[in-house]
Design an enzyme around this catalytic site. Sequence first.
Site, PDB file in Angstrom:
ATOM      1  N   ARG A  32       0.821  -1.210   0.000  1.00 11.85           N
ATOM      2  CA  ARG A  32       0.000   0.000   0.000  1.00 11.85           C
ATOM      3  C   ARG A  32       0.858   1.266   0.000  1.00 11.85           C
ATOM      4  O   ARG A  32       0.490   2.283   0.583  1.00 11.85           O
ATOM      5  CB  ARG A  32      -0.979   0.004   1.176  1.00 11.85           C
ATOM      6  CG  ARG A  32      -1.877  -1.240   1.245  1.00 11.85           C
ATOM      7  CD  ARG A  32      -2.772  -1.350   0.019  1.00 11.85           C
ATOM      8  NE  ARG A  32      -3.361  -0.084  -0.305  1.00 11.85           N
ATOM      9  CZ  ARG A  32      -4.451   0.376   0.285  1.00 11.85           C
ATOM     10  NH1 ARG A  32      -5.076  -0.342   1.156  1.00 11.85           N
ATOM     11  NH2 ARG A  32      -4.917   1.545  -0.049  1.00 11.85           N
ATOM     12  N   ARG A  36      -2.910   6.436  -0.107  1.00 12.49           N
ATOM     13  CA  ARG A  36      -2.967   6.545   1.347  1.00 12.49           C
ATOM     14  C   ARG A  36      -2.167   7.688   1.933  1.00 12.49           C
ATOM     15  O   ARG A  36      -2.695   8.733   2.208  1.00 12.49           O
ATOM     16  CB  ARG A  36      -2.535   5.221   1.978  1.00 12.49           C
ATOM     17  CG  ARG A  36      -3.662   4.227   1.928  1.00 12.49           C
ATOM     18  CD  ARG A  36      -3.382   3.065   2.817  1.00 12.49           C
ATOM     19  NE  ARG A  36      -4.611   2.437   3.248  1.00 12.49           N
ATOM     20  CZ  ARG A  36      -4.664   1.388   4.041  1.00 12.49           C
ATOM     21  NH1 ARG A  36      -3.564   0.864   4.510  1.00 12.49           N
ATOM     22  NH2 ARG A  36      -5.800   0.885   4.387  1.00 12.49           N
ATOM     23  N   ARG A  45      -6.250  11.931  -7.063  1.00 12.12           N
ATOM     24  CA  ARG A  45      -7.464  11.132  -6.948  1.00 12.12           C
ATOM     25  C   ARG A  45      -8.728  11.970  -6.699  1.00 12.12           C
ATOM     26  O   ARG A  45      -9.837  11.468  -6.896  1.00 12.12           O
ATOM     27  CB  ARG A  45      -7.319  10.133  -5.796  1.00 12.12           C
ATOM     28  CG  ARG A  45      -6.847   8.715  -6.152  1.00 12.12           C
ATOM     29  CD  ARG A  45      -7.897   7.909  -6.875  1.00 12.12           C
ATOM     30  NE  ARG A  45      -9.222   8.014  -6.292  1.00 12.12           N
ATOM     31  CZ  ARG A  45      -9.625   7.413  -5.190  1.00 12.12           C
ATOM     32  NH1 ARG A  45      -8.813   6.630  -4.525  1.00 12.12           N
ATOM     33  NH2 ARG A  45     -10.851   7.583  -4.744  1.00 12.12           N
ATOM     34  N   ASP A  81      -6.922  -2.949  -7.284  1.00  9.40           N
ATOM     35  CA  ASP A  81      -7.515  -3.458  -6.048  1.00  9.40           C
ATOM     36  C   ASP A  81      -7.866  -4.922  -6.243  1.00  9.40           C
ATOM     37  O   ASP A  81      -8.114  -5.353  -7.373  1.00  9.40           O
ATOM     38  CB  ASP A  81      -8.776  -2.674  -5.655  1.00  9.40           C
ATOM     39  CG  ASP A  81      -9.149  -2.952  -4.204  1.00  9.40           C
ATOM     40  OD1 ASP A  81      -8.568  -2.314  -3.305  1.00  9.40           O
ATOM     41  OD2 ASP A  81      -9.962  -3.853  -3.959  1.00  9.40           O
ATOM     42  N   TYR A 156     -15.221 -11.040   1.060  1.00  9.14           N
ATOM     43  CA  TYR A 156     -15.951  -9.822   0.660  1.00  9.14           C
ATOM     44  C   TYR A 156     -17.276 -10.171   0.006  1.00  9.14           C
ATOM     45  O   TYR A 156     -18.308  -9.541   0.268  1.00  9.14           O
ATOM     46  CB  TYR A 156     -15.088  -8.944  -0.265  1.00  9.14           C
ATOM     47  CG  TYR A 156     -13.986  -8.267   0.497  1.00  9.14           C
ATOM     48  CD1 TYR A 156     -14.257  -7.169   1.301  1.00  9.14           C
ATOM     49  CD2 TYR A 156     -12.679  -8.737   0.457  1.00  9.14           C
ATOM     50  CE1 TYR A 156     -13.256  -6.554   2.040  1.00  9.14           C
ATOM     51  CE2 TYR A 156     -11.667  -8.139   1.193  1.00  9.14           C
ATOM     52  CZ  TYR A 156     -11.963  -7.036   1.987  1.00  9.14           C
ATOM     53  OH  TYR A 156     -10.985  -6.443   2.717  1.00  9.14           O
TER      54      TYR A 156
END
Length: 349
Positions: A32, A36, A45, A81, A156
């Site tokens: 990551r 972030r 973004r 992702d 998920y």
Amino acid sequence: MGTPITPGPADSDLVRAARGLPVSRTPVWFMRQAGRSLPEYRTLRAGTAMLQACQDPDMVTEITLQPVRRHGVDAAILFSDIVLPLVVAGVDIEIKPGIGPVVANPVRTVADVDALPPLEPDRLDFLVTAVRQLVAELGPTPLIGFAGAPFTLATYLIEGGPSKEHARTKAFMYSEPAAWQRLLEHLAVSAAVFLRAQIGAGVSAVQLFDSWAGVLSATDYAQRVLPHSREVFDGLGDTDVPRIHFGVGTGELLSLIGDAGADMVGVDWRIPLDEAARRVGPGFSLQGNLDPAVLLADRATVDREVARVVAQGRAARGHVFNLGHGVLPDTDPGVLTHVVELVHELGRR
Ligand code: CP3
């Protein structure tokens, strides 16, 4: 006079360490690392939804390059992702800021499993474009491709979003064994399609994220999950890029994890790397395992813990320095740059 041979990403310390070959110094990257903690990421973004950004080749390229430029890490990780292959196949999933992936119609029955659309490789042109652009920009720095492992993606789909206990997932696994097997097979095929597209376009290594596998007992992992992670690696055929296999809280699974077919096993901070090396056995390199929370502590603690991880990593046949899980959003990017410099200095061979 001959033309000097420029070493390419296949000769990089990251690829060599993953294969257990000698390196010039311990390579380092951060799970990551893209996004972030970086202000330049947030600026870029702004106004674009996560899953939109992941399907825009120019945005993927720029975001993937940001941490390489800023920190001088030894690898880029593709900005994407783990749910993207499902989204591209047509499953209704949204990534909600601050929450994570949310599935509109969670998988609860055998019929739900059978209704999952397959991932058609020709829908991945945006990804192929992004990887090709990145490989051209990165030169000798390797690009790591990735996919989510069948179990972690199943959590998920079944929970409908992030969860702590994964109780619904386990209940489905126990009470619907045939549907469970079909679901994990479906996810293994889709992960292999996703990874083959990335390998075909030029990534230098791939990582399978089984982030939540650590919630399983060793018996359940071995019988109901590991065979499907192995299907993903088997689905890559004889493609010649190193394979990394990562999960959180997998200390009790480490002796099994290697059986899935990776060259390098990623471990979290719960066990020291010398102990992890003993548990995975001789045929594997290790990646990890600084506690990401340490990066929020004082500089002396950071330096001491980085030195410990570099030293304990020498017990493995090859070591790639990383965090035990992803960079925490509050991390000061300057600390990440400092850690890269320190690992390079302490990890000289
Ligand atoms: O270095 C990188 O950031 C590379 C790209 C990357 C992302 N997700 C981007 C992302 C990678 C490798 C992942 C993998 C991923 N995604 C995993 C496995 C790794 C892990 O952390 O265990 C998992 C479990 C996911 C699912 C996921 N996606 C969650 C749980 C979340 C929400 C939590 C969070 O990190 O914010 C996401 C969203 C996500 N994936 C973001 C990014 C940059 C944040 C989206 C945003 O900015 O709005």
